[in-house]
Design an enzyme around this catalytic site. Structure first.
Site, PDB file in Angstrom:
ATOM      1  N   ASP A 116       0.846  -1.197   0.000  1.00  0.00           N
ATOM      2  CA  ASP A 116       0.000   0.000   0.000  1.00  0.00           C
ATOM      3  C   ASP A 116       0.880   1.246   0.000  1.00  0.00           C
ATOM      4  OD1 ASP A 116      -2.326   1.805   0.671  1.00  0.00           O
ATOM      5  OD2 ASP A 116      -3.300  -0.105   1.035  1.00  0.00           O
ATOM      6  N   HIS A 180      -3.866   6.238   3.278  1.00  0.00           N
ATOM      7  CA  HIS A 180      -4.550   5.027   2.815  1.00  0.00           C
ATOM      8  C   HIS A 180      -3.936   3.766   3.416  1.00  0.00           C
ATOM      9  CE1 HIS A 180      -5.733   1.893  -0.124  1.00  0.00           C
ATOM     10  NE2 HIS A 180      -6.774   2.658  -0.406  1.00  0.00           N
ATOM     11  N   SER A 505     -11.092  -0.668  -1.084  1.00  0.00           N
ATOM     12  CA  SER A 505      -9.832  -0.639  -0.336  1.00  0.00           C
ATOM     13  C   SER A 505     -10.056  -0.915   1.141  1.00  0.00           C
ATOM     14  CB  SER A 505      -9.156   0.729  -0.487  1.00  0.00           C
ATOM     15  OG  SER A 505      -8.468   0.848  -1.696  1.00  0.00           O
TER      16      SER A 505
END
Length: 713
Positions: A116, A180, A505
């Site tokens: 990620d 994220h 996600s």
């Protein structure tokens, strides 16, 4: 062997399959291949050399030079690299998976590889208090960096940077500048943190699915995307480092070949080493056929809601209150402010008419008239127009989906068309209109779970008769840890330790955590067995809330606690996928390169898609046709040693399902039994959904059976 090549302003991936056998210098082979086709120094154009888990490299080449590699012996495929994009609380409790649930004594030995944007290591979610030594099986490293330190929770960290990927705000280290990666990592394996919230919203205890598991960080995403060469480099390392599960919440355009997709390639080699790859299904919904990450050797996860929704109420000066759909973190304390219609504040200096300013596009509003007021806009575009004009807040009329919410850098709410008309009437009939926007409150979502509108839908664009997505998990309005280098939202200055965002996600790490939980109880189970356990114990869903049916939610909603005791599993290994690839038309030469052995394709070994030992059943044809398909399956007993399972079939009109034999008897754990399912369907323009359940009175091993008309055929 695998190879990535970067052409002139373009990256090409040349995949070459498994690592060569024997004491071979893979890097020298790569240099040698480059020396044959480039005019300059080969080492100057080499970017990555993959030599730990599969074979390949990344190099700067022209298109012509890359094309020359296509004809070389040992090359499986050559394709342009892409920049993949990110698929951007009480979620575990919603699934009955609370902090008091039973845990395995080896949970702390489970290592999750997170590919990620990196992590914010100082987050309380990654505190290593109480953790013992790093598991002995770990072979990875914590890449040296001035601003990043590992601990006994985050036991490894690496980053993969290609020229041009990073922006000025990026850290050249595994540290997360975007948020994220911190969010997904804490969702999968973050520790328990009490009183977490986004400025008081959704306050409670947050945690990951396996709070005691270890984390290995592989930073593949930067300001300008996630490059294929970095993704493959991360897979190459993660597999060799000794992770147990790989989680990847990124994707790109729909692929049409498994071995022209870096994620499918990496997941294949992970599968060979007993590692399940958990993937997000994509945020291209509700468009049919938009699902990505569809390789049959990985887990594909859709996104669904939980029993909580956020509402942002708007109060007018006449006392009327309307309920909107955003996450408003600002508290106006109920104070009433001047309220103005965007159509009454056109930017005449730029020649903007009221017919245009009512939509509040950037540059359309008169800043003098709007500043310090709440603005009503007739069409939801973006917040930038009202923000740049100096508005105090905004209320937008929105015709879009209201099943997920965003945060904004000013007080903000979106209302449906009917409420919007009422507000326009109020503004047109009131001399000095006023309004206020309340801080977001929490309400019950009685329709949950259902698959959210943005979640990508099937059918599978590569192999239509493998049902994808596999299942769904919470991915809407998820509270989790956040990078303190990132703001709450764009054009914002506020920082937060926890943030609320939505996407597949977010659902992917929920499935990752559930898979790791199952792995902690069954460390020897294969990736296919773990996926089977998650799919066959999933909570069934209906098309009442999702008209696309199983193309939206697959086998159903994930149920982690039940998945540790599925009763039976549909297992599969490398040989099963090789037979599948033979049946898909891959050449013997390529299959031998991919598998790294002398596998061959013949009438005896070619496997039809319907014979892959998958936990779901799908058949398709063109509209108006009658079709019959025969599925061969084998289940392995992982429940009671002595047990008898009876086939329970649900076949709605238009679908005929026969199961032979209809009873499976087992005498010991690990015993396998095979059966045949024959499905006939009269195809119209819609999907027909049935199911097969193997029931022993304790376990209900559920599999969806779907028949549908496909325009892809």
């Amino acid at each position: 062997m695998c190879l990535i090549v970067v052409g002139l302003n373009q990256v090409y991936i040349v995949y070459m399959g498994d690592l060569p056998k024997g004491d071979v210098s893979v890097s020298n082979i790569h240099i040698g291949m480059l020396e044959e086709i480039v005019s300059g120094v080969a080492s100057d154009v080499l970017l990555y050399s993959y030599r730990r888990s599969f074979d390949g490299f990344a190099a700067k080449l022209t298109e012509d030079e890359a094309n020359k590699l296509k004809g070389k012996e040992g090359v499986v495929s050559v394709f342009p690299s892409q920049k993949k994009q990110l698929h951007t609380s009480r979620t575990w409790e919603f699934m009955g998976f609370n902090k008091k649930m039973k845990t395995s004594i080896i949970e702390s030995d489970i290592i999750i590889g997170m590919l990620d944007t990196g992590v914010w290591p100082e987050s309380e979610s990654f505190n290593d208090t109480g953790f013992g030594p790093i598991p002995k099986k770990w072979k990875g490293t914590c890449q040296k960096s001035a601003n990043f330190t590992c601990n006994n929770k985050i036991i490894g960290a690496r980053y993969y940077l290609t020229d041009g990927d990073n922006g000025p705000e990026d850290f050249i280290s595994p540290r997360d500048a975007e948020g994220h990666g911190t969010h997904t990592t804490s969702t999968a394996a973050g520790g328990l943190v009490s009183q977490a919230s986004l400025f008081g919203i959704a306050k409670g205890t947050v945690r990951g699915g396996v709070p005691s598991a270890r984390i290995a960080v592989y930073k593949i995403c930067w300001s300008y995307g996630c490059s294929d060469e970095g993704i493959l480099a991360a897979f190459d390392d993660a597999i060799a480092d000794g992770v147990d599960i790989i989680s990847l919440s990124v994707g790109s355009s729909i692929p049409f070949d498994y071995f022209e997709d870096s994620i499918a390639i990496g997941a294949f080699h992970a599968m060979k080493k007993g590692i399940l790859t958990s993937n997000s299904a994509g945020n291209g919904g509700p468009t049919p056929g938009s699902v990505v990450n569809v390789s049959p050797w990985s887990l594909t996860v859709a996104a669904s809601t939980i029993d909580r929704k956020f509402v942002t109420k708007v109060k007018l000066g006449n006392g009327q209150i309307y309920e909107g759909a955003t996450i408003n973190t600002f508290d106006l304390k109920g104070k009433m402010y001047p309220f103005i219609y965007g159509g009454d504040a056109p930017n005449l200096t730029l020649g903007v008419a009221s017919e245009f300013s009512r939509y509040c596009f950037p540059g359309a509003l008169n800043a003098t008239l709007v500043k310090g007021k709440i603005v009503f806009c007739e069409y939801f575009t973006d917040y930038e127009g009202v923000l740049e004009a100096g508005a105090l807040g905004a209320v937008f009329q929105d015709t879009g989906n209201k099943d997920f919410q965003f945060s904004y850098p000013l007080p903000f709410s979106t209302l449906n068309v009917n409420d919007g008309r009422m507000i326009i009437n109020y503004l047109n009939t009131t001399e000095n209109p006023t309004a206020t926007i309340f801080k977001t409150s929490q309400d019950n979502n009685q329709f949950a779970p259902f698959v959210v509108s943005f979640s990508s839908r099937g059918p599978n664009p590569i192999t239509t008769d493998i049902l994808k997505p596999d299942l769904t998990a919470p991915g809407v309005d998820i509270l989790a840890a956040w990078s303190e280098a990132s703001t709450v939202t764009e054009d914002d200055t506020r920082r937060t330790r926890y943030n609320i965002i939505s996407g597949t996600s977010m659902s992917c790490p929920h499935a990752t955590g559930a898979a790791a939980y199952v792995k902690s109880f069954h460390p020897t189970w294969s990736p296919a067995a773990i996926r089977s356990a998650l799919m066959t114990t999933a909570i069934p869903m209906t098309s009442n809330n999702n008209i696309e049916g199983e193309h939206a939610y697959g086998a159903g909603h994930i149920n982690p606690l039940q998945a540790t005791d599925p009763g039976l599993v549909y297992d599969a290994g490398e040989i099963d996928y090789v037979k599948f690839l033979c049946g898909q038309g891959y050449t013997i030469a390529n299959i031998q390169l991919i598998s790294g052995n002398s596998s061959s394709c013949s009438e005896e070994t070619d496997g039809t898609v319907w014979d892959l030992n998958y936990p779901s059943f799908a058949l398709s044809s063109t509209p108006g046709k009658s079709i019959t398909r025969v599925f061969h399956r084998t289940v392995t007993n992982v429940g009671s040693a002595v047990s008898n399972y009876r086939a329970v079939v649900n076949a709605p009109p238009g679908l005929i399902i026969q199961v032979q034999p209809s009873v499976l008897s087992f005498e010991y754990v690990g015993q396998q039994q095979s059966f045949v399912v024959t499905v006939g369907a009269e195809l119209g323009n819609s999907m027909i959904s049935g199911s097969l359940i193997w029931d022993d009175g304790v376990h209900q091993v559920k599999s969806p059976i779907v028949a549908y008309a496909s325009i892809m055929l």
